[in-house]
Design an enzyme around this catalytic site. Structure first.
Site, PDB file in Angstrom:
ATOM      1  N   LEU A   1       0.861  -1.171   0.000  1.00 56.06           N
ATOM      2  CA  LEU A   1       0.000   0.000   0.000  1.00 56.06           C
ATOM      3  C   LEU A   1       0.904   1.229   0.000  1.00 56.06           C
ATOM      4  CD1 LEU A   1      -2.686  -0.903   2.724  1.00 56.06           C
ATOM      5  CD2 LEU A   1      -2.934  -1.047   0.241  1.00 56.06           C
ATOM      6  N   ASP A   2       0.551   2.235  -0.800  1.00 56.71           N
ATOM      7  CA  ASP A   2       1.311   3.477  -0.780  1.00 56.71           C
ATOM      8  C   ASP A   2       1.308   4.064   0.624  1.00 56.71           C
ATOM      9  OD1 ASP A   2       1.680   3.255  -3.513  1.00 56.71           O
ATOM     10  OD2 ASP A   2      -0.024   4.554  -4.005  1.00 56.71           O
ATOM     11  N   LYS A   3       2.296   4.872   0.922  1.00 56.22           N
ATOM     12  CA  LYS A   3       2.431   5.464   2.253  1.00 56.22           C
ATOM     13  C   LYS A   3       1.152   6.156   2.693  1.00 56.22           C
ATOM     14  CE  LYS A   3       5.268   8.721   4.895  1.00 56.22           C
ATOM     15  NZ  LYS A   3       6.454   9.618   4.883  1.00 56.22           N
TER      16      LYS A   3
END
Length: 304
Positions: A132-134
């Site tokens: 998951l992106d930050k």
């Protein structure tokens, strides 16, 4: 050590073929072959080329001996929704990266788990299944041993591990839609992606759940897993996500892009039991649609 047993119901299948069908990687097979009790039937060591027969009980013993000493243990709160011997499900907040990276060596999910495992006195190897992106919040699966990592990775590859997202985007989305547009790297950037004819095929499905305050709430699921896929695709069709500083820097937001991985369905890697997890849309994202708290209850039907 994780001990895993299987009761064989097929006659005349080779050990390696049985395990490969389960999703065991060639790498793990090689490791198991070097362990004296790595692969046994009725307590006796067998080779991967030996035949299994109906009624045999095949037992694997997976030892966790390696540790990732390059990940700095960092105390941080983690919302662990589920944990068993093989896996855990974490509800990751926005602003926390999954893996350490250049210039960001602490404060990630990996750092927090390294600290937790240290407190438990257990060896630690970080095996996140998918990313998951930050600034994407939501559900993340983490494997706790080599065997479960192989099985969950195979599930992700064949679609048995299914994740869905809630996205808030600008404007009024169609009721249903599919975006089939190739995504590739922007030539002068190591981060940015764009729809481009020489990119890799990317397919995004969506269903509009609501439309308020100039924004739409969409349930989103993917056929492919390209970097920034949802963010790129929604910007491409003219409905970018508020707070996305890469693909819609002109839009006001909440300090993070409006994307949440709210649903995750997978099979427990040893028992095969189907497990489903859901989380609510974070309050800062529901506020983009509903504003005051009185309206927030209207989103609950999509949170379960």
């Amino acid at each position: 050590m994780r001990e895993i047993s299987f009761l064989i119901d097929t006659d005349g299948i080779r050990v390696d073929r049985f395990l490969r069908r389960l999703g065991v990687s060639r790498h793990l097979l090689t490791i198991l072959k070097t362990i004296p009790d790595g692969i046994t039937v009725a307590g006796k060591r067998i080779r991967t080329v030996d035949m299994l027969h109906t009624g045999d009980r095949l037992t694997l013993r997976v030892y966790e001996t390696a540790e990732e000493n390059h990940i700095i243990p960092t105390p941080a709160a983690l919302d662990i929704l589920y944990e068993d011997e093989d896996m855990m499900i974490i509800d990751k907040p926005a602003g926390m990266a999954v893996h350490p990276s250049q210039g960001n060596h602490e404060g990630t999910v990996a750092n927090a788990l390294a600290y937790l495992y240290g407190e438990r006195g257990e060896p630690f190897v970080f095996r996140a299944i998918g990313r998951l992106d930050k600034n994407t919040s939501g559900l993340l699966a983490v494997a706790k041993n080599m065997f479960s990592a192989c099985i969950l990775t195979e599930q992700a590859a064949c679609g048995k591990l299914h994740r869905e997202y809630l996205a808030v985007c600008e404007g009024a989305l169609p009721a249903l839609g599919m975006i089939d547009a190739p995504i590739g790297r922007v030539s002068d950037s190591v981060i940015l992606r764009a729809v481009r004819p020489d990119g890799r095929r990317a397919v995004t499905h969506f269903e509009r759940l609501d439309c308020r305050n100039g924004c739409s709430l969409a349930r989103v699921w993917l056929d492919t897993g390209r970097t920034h896929q949802i963010r790129v695709h929604f910007a491409y069709i003219g409905h970018p996500l508020p707070g996305d500083f890469l693909y819609a820097p002109e839009l006001p937001g909440t300090g993070r892009h409006a994307l949440h991985a709210y649903s995750l369905r997978l099979h427990q890697p040893v028992t095969g039991k189907v497990l489903t997890f859901c989380t609510s849309l974070p309050s800062e994202l529901s506020a983009l649609l509903y504003g005051d708290k009185e309206e927030r209850g209207k989103i609950e039907e999509w949170d379960t």
